[in-house]
Scaffold this motif. Structure first.
Motif, mmCIF file in Angstrom:
data_model
loop_
_atom_site.group_PDB
_atom_site.id
_atom_site.type_symbol
_atom_site.label_atom_id
_atom_site.label_comp_id
_atom_site.label_asym_id
_atom_site.label_seq_id
_atom_site.Cartn_x
_atom_site.Cartn_y
_atom_site.Cartn_z
ATOM 1 N N PRO A 3 -0.660 -1.416 -5.173
ATOM 2 C CA PRO A 3 -2.115 -1.266 -4.951
ATOM 3 C C PRO A 3 -2.730 -0.194 -5.836
ATOM 4 O O PRO A 3 -3.873 -0.332 -6.284
ATOM 5 C CB PRO A 3 -2.184 -0.884 -3.463
ATOM 6 C CG PRO A 3 -0.963 -1.503 -2.848
ATOM 7 C CD PRO A 3 0.113 -1.374 -3.892
ATOM 8 N N GLU A 4 -1.977 0.872 -6.078
ATOM 9 C CA GLU A 4 -2.493 1.948 -6.940
ATOM 10 C C GLU A 4 -2.761 1.430 -8.349
ATOM 11 O O GLU A 4 -3.800 1.745 -8.960
ATOM 12 C CB GLU A 4 -1.472 3.083 -6.973
ATOM 13 C CG GLU A 4 -1.921 4.264 -7.830
ATOM 14 C CD GLU A 4 -0.837 5.327 -7.939
ATOM 15 O OE1 GLU A 4 -1.095 6.315 -8.646
ATOM 16 O OE2 GLU A 4 0.244 5.158 -7.339
ATOM 17 N N MET B 283 -5.898 -0.950 -8.297
ATOM 18 C CA MET B 283 -7.148 -0.216 -8.186
ATOM 19 C C MET B 283 -7.466 0.516 -9.486
ATOM 20 O O MET B 283 -8.641 0.571 -9.920
ATOM 21 C CB MET B 283 -7.066 0.783 -7.027
ATOM 22 C CG MET B 283 -6.989 0.126 -5.651
ATOM 23 S SD MET B 283 -8.457 -0.839 -5.247
ATOM 24 C CE MET B 283 -9.663 0.460 -5.074
ATOM 25 N N LYS B 284 -6.415 1.057 -10.142
ATOM 26 C CA LYS B 284 -6.640 1.767 -11.413
ATOM 27 C C LYS B 284 -7.107 0.796 -12.486
ATOM 28 O O LYS B 284 -8.015 1.100 -13.293
ATOM 29 C CB LYS B 284 -5.334 2.455 -11.850
ATOM 30 C CG LYS B 284 -5.507 3.464 -12.978
ATOM 31 C CD LYS B 284 -6.287 4.665 -12.502
ATOM 32 C CE LYS B 284 -6.369 5.729 -13.588
ATOM 33 N NZ LYS B 284 -7.193 6.886 -13.173
ATOM 34 N N LEU C 20 -8.755 -2.048 -12.025
ATOM 35 C CA LEU C 20 -10.151 -2.433 -11.754
ATOM 36 C C LEU C 20 -11.118 -1.306 -12.107
ATOM 37 O O LEU C 20 -12.234 -1.538 -12.597
ATOM 38 C CB LEU C 20 -10.309 -2.821 -10.282
ATOM 39 C CG LEU C 20 -9.593 -4.110 -9.856
ATOM 40 C CD1 LEU C 20 -9.669 -4.297 -8.343
ATOM 41 C CD2 LEU C 20 -10.193 -5.321 -10.564
ATOM 42 N N GLU C 21 -10.666 -0.073 -11.879
ATOM 43 C CA GLU C 21 -11.514 1.083 -12.239
ATOM 44 C C GLU C 21 -11.705 1.141 -13.743
ATOM 45 O O GLU C 21 -12.831 1.376 -14.235
ATOM 46 C CB GLU C 21 -10.865 2.353 -11.716
ATOM 47 C CG GLU C 21 -11.660 3.613 -12.035
ATOM 48 C CD GLU C 21 -10.924 4.877 -11.607
ATOM 49 O OE1 GLU C 21 -11.307 5.950 -12.108
ATOM 50 O OE2 GLU C 21 -9.986 4.792 -10.795
ATOM 51 N N ILE D 87 -13.950 -2.429 -2.892
ATOM 52 C CA ILE D 87 -12.768 -3.291 -2.730
ATOM 53 C C ILE D 87 -11.912 -2.691 -1.621
ATOM 54 O O ILE D 87 -11.494 -1.528 -1.693
ATOM 55 C CB ILE D 87 -11.958 -3.370 -4.039
ATOM 56 C CG1 ILE D 87 -12.855 -3.913 -5.161
ATOM 57 C CG2 ILE D 87 -10.710 -4.236 -3.851
ATOM 58 C CD1 ILE D 87 -12.228 -3.813 -6.529
ATOM 59 N N ASP D 88 -11.645 -3.482 -0.593
ATOM 60 C CA ASP D 88 -10.880 -2.933 0.537
ATOM 61 C C ASP D 88 -9.392 -3.235 0.391
ATOM 62 O O ASP D 88 -8.972 -4.041 -0.445
ATOM 63 C CB ASP D 88 -11.421 -3.462 1.867
ATOM 64 C CG ASP D 88 -11.382 -4.986 1.955
ATOM 65 O OD1 ASP D 88 -10.498 -5.584 1.336
ATOM 66 O OD2 ASP D 88 -12.255 -5.557 2.645
ATOM 67 N N GLN D 89 -8.607 -2.600 1.215
ATOM 68 C CA GLN D 89 -7.151 -2.697 1.135
ATOM 69 C C GLN D 89 -6.656 -4.113 1.423
ATOM 70 O O GLN D 89 -5.695 -4.596 0.815
ATOM 71 C CB GLN D 89 -6.519 -1.708 2.139
ATOM 72 C CG GLN D 89 -5.013 -1.535 1.978
ATOM 73 C CD GLN D 89 -4.641 -0.910 0.630
ATOM 74 O OE1 GLN D 89 -5.381 -0.083 0.114
ATOM 75 N NE2 GLN D 89 -3.507 -1.312 0.073
ATOM 76 N N ILE E 281 -6.610 -6.248 -1.684
ATOM 77 C CA ILE E 281 -5.485 -5.952 -2.578
ATOM 78 C C ILE E 281 -4.192 -6.558 -2.028
ATOM 79 O O ILE E 281 -3.379 -7.159 -2.761
ATOM 80 C CB ILE E 281 -5.323 -4.426 -2.763
ATOM 81 C CG1 ILE E 281 -6.620 -3.833 -3.360
ATOM 82 C CG2 ILE E 281 -4.123 -4.110 -3.662
ATOM 83 C CD1 ILE E 281 -6.982 -4.391 -4.701
#
Length: 830
Positions: A410-411, A414-415, A417-418, A426-428, A431
């Motif tokens: 997940p990290e 998210m990175k 997408l950032e 975006i919620d957990q 992911i």
């Protein structure tokens, strides 16, 4: 002539040139042939007007050979024909060099046995001769000495002559240096009882004197404004404001142009907070834009800055009315043209369009970790991992089919997408869903839709759909119960409430780009009379008790007077506004109203004059005397032996009436009947039954009235005469130009006189042309005049259209609508 289902008949009604007839030349030629003249020898050298003068000359038994010359205008021919007809030899005057118009005025004097030697001078123009002749026609001793000086133009002469006719002391204004407009004001004021002394006549321009005269008639005192230095145009606006009881003094000053004062006045009339723009630092065009903004209920503070040009203000105002964020282009650095361009882009959406975020090509920093390398690979192959759809509103991710959760954490997601600049929340769970479905396209980011605002709207506190007038039932019968129904209001009645537009809420795409909401549009304030807007700027209330009418966002409330009945003992009933009579109008009564006249009962032998509509629920019968004249429409259950003049006429029965409708006549209902009398309608007739079993003589004229046609022809003839006079003046003007420099004071005065007369004549011609253009529109509409009969047509009925007549000889029971129209070129009724 032919009529559907009828035998052919021929009617020859042409009796001379008619401006409505396109074949006038051929018809004039035919009339000449009937008089024994071989027109072939003319070889088409003469126009129809010239042919008409030749024909008239033959009919008058004069020697037409004296003017049988195509180079002569029809006016020259007419003059020579009339001279021979009246037995007056004007050749000596022509030999002296008098033109046709001057000869005309001299001949008119001779016919009236006037001593024409007084004005038969070449230094008088024809119009000046006419004024002197008119004076002498009143009396040989008429004091024409006051205006005989040729230095007076004919308009000055006319004003002095009219003053003498009114037995006024003209010595205060009978001077060459007093313009005719000032003379007219002085004369008309004196006729109304207002006399100007010589000091005022010398001191003030005619416009000031004119405003003093108008104020005197309206019982208004404007002296303080004149002393403050307001000019005539400013005073005109002030007088209008005073008559309407507007508090102008708070907001105006002499350094405001009349147009600016007008903007203040218009704002006060509509109940606007004019203090927001009534400032001399604004010009009238800027005030205009701010007033329009207030009328459209927008925030004008965003552009009420005198540093803006009026056209810049306009662009900002239009943007606000369209719900745009005008901050994008309201900077002073933008010209109006730039503002217009940006506003157009914002309306089309181009201004907000952004290119997709640049793809990341940089590798993740080598921090020695596997996560950083993986992130770099994902960014280098971004298109394989991320897809954007629906205008950047949806973002999907696809992981490799064999992706392990231990690697694509997940990290890392998210990175990634950032780094791709995804701004959506975006919620957990999203992911986890992506990681649980490797190799599948999973929605991970969603934009937010913009919610547009709602437009402003009015909530009306009266029934706009209320059906007034005749109601036709399914069986064709007529219900008159609602004929006199109207919207009545009392003082302070709420007539409408405005609900303001809402702004809406902006949205955004997955990259965080703002998607602006479309702001709701404010709509203009209500137009009309008889109501006011309260301080909340949304509530509209009636100013007085009256009748409310509504049409296309315009509300008009006219003052209402209510009477139970009108009797002969009431003498003449005069009403400023509308009149409602709940009972009858008895024989011998007389009613004059500036608004509508509504009568719930019956009218007997009475006169009614209305500045609006006339509605008679119980019908009208005028066997002895009486009639109806309305500026609007006339509606009645029935009309019998009534003389009616109106725009449109509606009734269930019209019997033995004299009807003149500027537009249309409609006999309502399946049993509706029209018989007896005469009917003139410019645009057409609709009726179920026309005529009676007894063969009552019924004459129906469809198309233009004889009166209208005569007025039109006279206006055309006047135009031709004015153009001939203008040609004479222009010829003299050219002759003077060829002479060059003037050598005497008399020549200079003559040159000035000719130039002034030419200018006046040109304006007169343009005014006549404007009137003719308006009449042409009516003529065009009347060309389609049609009578539609749906049930029965009886003998004794005669239709006349454009001079073509058709008489119904036998009773006709109609199986389908019977339509009558006319072909004016072929002179046949269809």
């Amino acid at each position: 002539m032919s009529v559907k289902n009828s035998k052919k008949k021929e009617f020859s009604i042409y009796s001379g040139i008619n401006s409505f007839d396109k074949g006038s030349y051929e018809r004039e030629a035919q009339l000449l042939l009937e008089l024994g003249v071989d027109v072939r020898k003319f070889k088409n050298e003469y126009n129809p007007l010239q042919l008409a003068e030749i024909r008239k000359g033959i009919a008058d038994k004069v020697d037409v050979n004296k003017y049988l010359n195509p180079k002569l205008s029809w006016l020259d021919m007419e003059e020579m024909r009339l001279e021979m007809r009246q037995g007056i030899d004007m050749s000596s005057y022509r030999e002296q060099g008098f033109d046709t118009q001057q000869v005309f005025q001299i001949r008119k004097g001779l016919v009236n046995k006037i001593d024409v030697s007084i004005y038969a001078r070449k230094d008088y123009l024809a119009e000046q001769m006419r004024e002197i002749r008119k004076g002498l026609a009143i009396s040989p001793d008429f004091p024409i000495i006051f205006f005989m000086d040729p230095a007076f133009d004919y308009m000055q002469m006319r004003e002095i002559r009219k003053g003498l006719e009114a037995q006024l002391d003209v010595s205060d204004y009978a001077y060459v240096d007093v313009p005719y407009m000032k003379m007219r004001v002085i004369r008309e004021s004196a006729e109304d009882g207002l006399f100007f002394d010589k000091e005022k006549i010398h001191k003030y321009h005619y416009g000031i004197l004119d405003q003093l005269h108008k104020a005197f008639k309206d019982n208004i005192n404007i002296n303080k404004y004149i002393q403050s230095g307001y000019d005539a145009e400013q005073l005109e606006e002030i007088c209008i404001g005073i008559k309407e009881a507007l508090d102008l003094d708070k907001y105006i000053s002499p350094d405001m142009r009349s147009d600016a004062i007008k903007e203040v006045r218009l704002g006060l009339e509509k109940g606007l907070p004019v203090s927001e723009y009534a400032d001399s630092c604004f010009n009238w065009q800027q005030m205009h834009e701010m007033r329009l903004g207030l009328e459209n209920q927008i925030n004008i503070s965003l552009y009420s800055n005198p540093l803006y040009w009026a056209d810049q203000m306009r662009e900002i105002r239009l943007g606000l009315e369209d719900g745009l964020d005008v901050n994008q282009y309201s900077s002073f650095m933008y010209t109006a043209k730039d503002m217009r361009r940006i506003r157009g882009q914002m309306l089309s959406g181009e201004f907000y369009e952004k290119s997709l975020v640049n793809e990341f090509t940089e590798n993740a920093e080598d921090d020695g970790s596997k996560k950083a390398n993986l992130l770099g690979q994902m960014l280098a192959n971004k298109k394989s991992f991320l897809s954007v759809e629906c205008g950047q509103m949806l973002g999907y991710m696809t992981l490799p089919p064999k992706a392990r959760k231990s690697v694509y954490t997940p990290e890392i997601i998210m990175k990634f997408l950032e780094k791709c600049n995804i701004k959506s929340a975006i919620d957990q769970k999203t992911i986890e869903n992506l990681l649980s479905h490797p190799g599948e396209k999973v929605l991970v980011a969603t934009g937010i839709d913009a919610v547009d605002g709602t437009n402003g709207y009015y909530e009306y506190c009266f029934d706009r759909d209320n059906s007034f007038g005749f109601i036709e039932n399914e069986d064709g019968s007529i219900d008159c119960s609602r004929l006199d129904a109207v919207n009545r209001v009392n003082v302070g009645s709420i007539v409408a409430v405005y609900h303001k537009a809402t702004a809406g809420s902006d949205g955004s795409d997955i990259f965080g780009n703002v998607i602006p909401a479309k702001r709701g549009h404010e709509i203009p304030i209500l137009r009309g009379e008889g109501f006011m807007v309260m301080n909340d700027r949304v509530t509209y209330v009636a100013k007085y008790k009256g009748i409310l009418s509504y049409s296309e966002s315009e509300i008009n409330i006219t003052k209402l007077t209510v009477m139970s009945e009108v009797k002969l003992t009431d003498k003449i009933v005069r009403v400023d506004g509308s009149l409602l009579v709940t009972g009858d109008v008895e024989s011998g009564s007389e009613i004059h109203a500036t608004g509508d006249v509504i009568i719930s009962g019956h009218v007997t032998s009475s006169f009614i004059t209305s500045g609006g509509n006339v509605i008679i629920k119980g019908g009208a019968t005028c066997p002895v005397r009486g009639g109806i004249e309305a500026a609007g429409n006339v509606s009645a259950k029935y009309l019998e032996r009534v003389s009616v003049k109106a725009q449109n006429v509606y009734a269930n029965a019209i019997i033995n009436c004299d009807i003149a409708a500027k537009e249309k006549v409609k006999i309502v209902g399946k049993d509706g009947v029209l018989y007896g009398g005469t009917l003139q309608t410019s645009f057409g007739l609709e009726a179920a039954n026309v005529g009676s079993k007894g063969g009552a003589k019924t004459t129906i004229n469809l198309g233009l009235s004889t009166e209208f046609q005569v007025d039109y022809r006279n206006l055309q003839k006047e135009l031709l005469r004015k153009e001939e006079e203008l040609n004479t003046l222009r010829a003299e003007k050219e002759r003077l130009q060829e002479i060059g420099a003037v050598s005497s004071r008399e020549q200079m005065q003559w040159k000035i006189k000719i130039s002034a007369a030419t200018s006046v004549k040109e304006h007169q011609i343009e005014d006549i042309k404007k009137k003719l253009r308006l009449m042409d529109v009516t003529i065009e509409n009347s060309n389609n005049a049609t009578a539609v009969i749906t049930e029965q047509l009886f003998n004794g009925v005669t239709f006349i259209m454009s001079g073509v007549a058709h008489k119904i000889e036998n009773y006709i029971k109609l199986e389908e609508p019977f339509m009558i129209s006319v072909d004016t070129m072929e002179e046949i009724i269809l």
